[in-house]
Design an enzyme around this catalytic site. Sequence first.
Site, PDB file in Angstrom:
ATOM      1  N   LYS A   7      -5.950  -9.627  -6.995  1.00  0.00           N
ATOM      2  CA  LYS A   7      -6.817  -8.846  -6.114  1.00  0.00           C
ATOM      3  C   LYS A   7      -7.770  -8.017  -6.965  1.00  0.00           C
ATOM      4  O   LYS A   7      -7.382  -7.498  -8.019  1.00  0.00           O
ATOM      5  CB  LYS A   7      -5.992  -7.890  -5.247  1.00  0.00           C
ATOM      6  CG  LYS A   7      -5.268  -8.562  -4.120  1.00  0.00           C
ATOM      7  CD  LYS A   7      -4.523  -7.565  -3.263  1.00  0.00           C
ATOM      8  CE  LYS A   7      -5.472  -6.826  -2.325  1.00  0.00           C
ATOM      9  NZ  LYS A   7      -4.737  -5.960  -1.377  1.00  0.00           N
ATOM     10  N   HIS A  13       0.764  -1.246   0.000  1.00  0.00           N
ATOM     11  CA  HIS A  13       0.000   0.000   0.000  1.00  0.00           C
ATOM     12  C   HIS A  13       0.795   1.297   0.000  1.00  0.00           C
ATOM     13  O   HIS A  13       0.179   2.356  -0.100  1.00  0.00           O
ATOM     14  CB  HIS A  13      -0.960   0.005   1.193  1.00  0.00           C
ATOM     15  CG  HIS A  13      -1.931  -1.124   1.155  1.00  0.00           C
ATOM     16  ND1 HIS A  13      -2.916  -1.233   0.195  1.00  0.00           N
ATOM     17  CD2 HIS A  13      -2.052  -2.222   1.948  1.00  0.00           C
ATOM     18  CE1 HIS A  13      -3.610  -2.329   0.406  1.00  0.00           C
ATOM     19  NE2 HIS A  13      -3.102  -2.965   1.445  1.00  0.00           N
ATOM     20  N   HIS A  49      -3.110  -2.946   8.124  1.00  0.00           N
ATOM     21  CA  HIS A  49      -4.208  -3.272   7.210  1.00  0.00           C
ATOM     22  C   HIS A  49      -4.802  -1.986   6.653  1.00  0.00           C
ATOM     23  O   HIS A  49      -5.035  -1.039   7.393  1.00  0.00           O
ATOM     24  CB  HIS A  49      -5.289  -4.067   7.943  1.00  0.00           C
ATOM     25  CG  HIS A  49      -6.510  -4.343   7.123  1.00  0.00           C
ATOM     26  ND1 HIS A  49      -6.519  -5.278   6.110  1.00  0.00           N
ATOM     27  CD2 HIS A  49      -7.743  -3.799   7.157  1.00  0.00           C
ATOM     28  CE1 HIS A  49      -7.724  -5.279   5.550  1.00  0.00           C
ATOM     29  NE2 HIS A  49      -8.477  -4.403   6.165  1.00  0.00           N
ATOM     30  N   ASN A  55      -6.518  -2.756  -5.346  1.00  0.00           N
ATOM     31  CA  ASN A  55      -5.406  -2.493  -4.440  1.00  0.00           C
ATOM     32  C   ASN A  55      -5.146  -0.995  -4.452  1.00  0.00           C
ATOM     33  O   ASN A  55      -5.080  -0.385  -5.520  1.00  0.00           O
ATOM     34  CB  ASN A  55      -4.142  -3.248  -4.851  1.00  0.00           C
ATOM     35  CG  ASN A  55      -3.121  -3.248  -3.734  1.00  0.00           C
ATOM     36  OD1 ASN A  55      -3.246  -3.995  -2.782  1.00  0.00           O
ATOM     37  ND2 ASN A  55      -2.120  -2.383  -3.841  1.00  0.00           N
ATOM     38  N   THR A  56      -5.028  -0.427  -3.265  1.00  0.00           N
ATOM     39  CA  THR A  56      -4.819   1.011  -3.132  1.00  0.00           C
ATOM     40  C   THR A  56      -3.390   1.296  -2.702  1.00  0.00           C
ATOM     41  O   THR A  56      -2.887   0.683  -1.762  1.00  0.00           O
ATOM     42  CB  THR A  56      -5.797   1.598  -2.097  1.00  0.00           C
ATOM     43  OG1 THR A  56      -7.129   1.312  -2.520  1.00  0.00           O
ATOM     44  CG2 THR A  56      -5.615   3.104  -1.959  1.00  0.00           C
TER      45      THR A  56
END
Length: 140
Positions: free
Chosen positions: A57, A29, A131, A60-61
Amino acid sequence: MRISFACLLLLSATVSCHNERNRKFINQHINEGMSVNRCDQVITSRKITETGSNTCKDTNTFILASTNEVNKVCGLAGVPYGVGLTKSLQPFPIVVCTLRNQGARRPRCQYRGRSSTRYIAIRCEGDFPVHYGRDIVHLD
């Protein structure tokens, strides 16, 4: 003496687990130099997939900031948000990579990137993010 050693061993394992989760968060991230045109390249090179599989995925950032700046959200630069998350007090530039070929498996993941500026909500363990929860449009 044995109890002290056992406690030290348990503490060491706990710290190691936090460090591993934080390293995974950073890999998945944080990327200061990310752009909307680099989703495929970065996700492939960092081997980002659904946990425990080769499935791509869905999204995704990437946060376009330093690790240090994001870590601060777990301290004075963040406030509690929802259940177990911490929201940043300031917005961050982000790139959201969305999978174009649903159901694909690594290394055939193809993404479309979109950039924006958003507040971020992350889960912290101690002073470190582990997270990525979501990004937030702040409407005050």
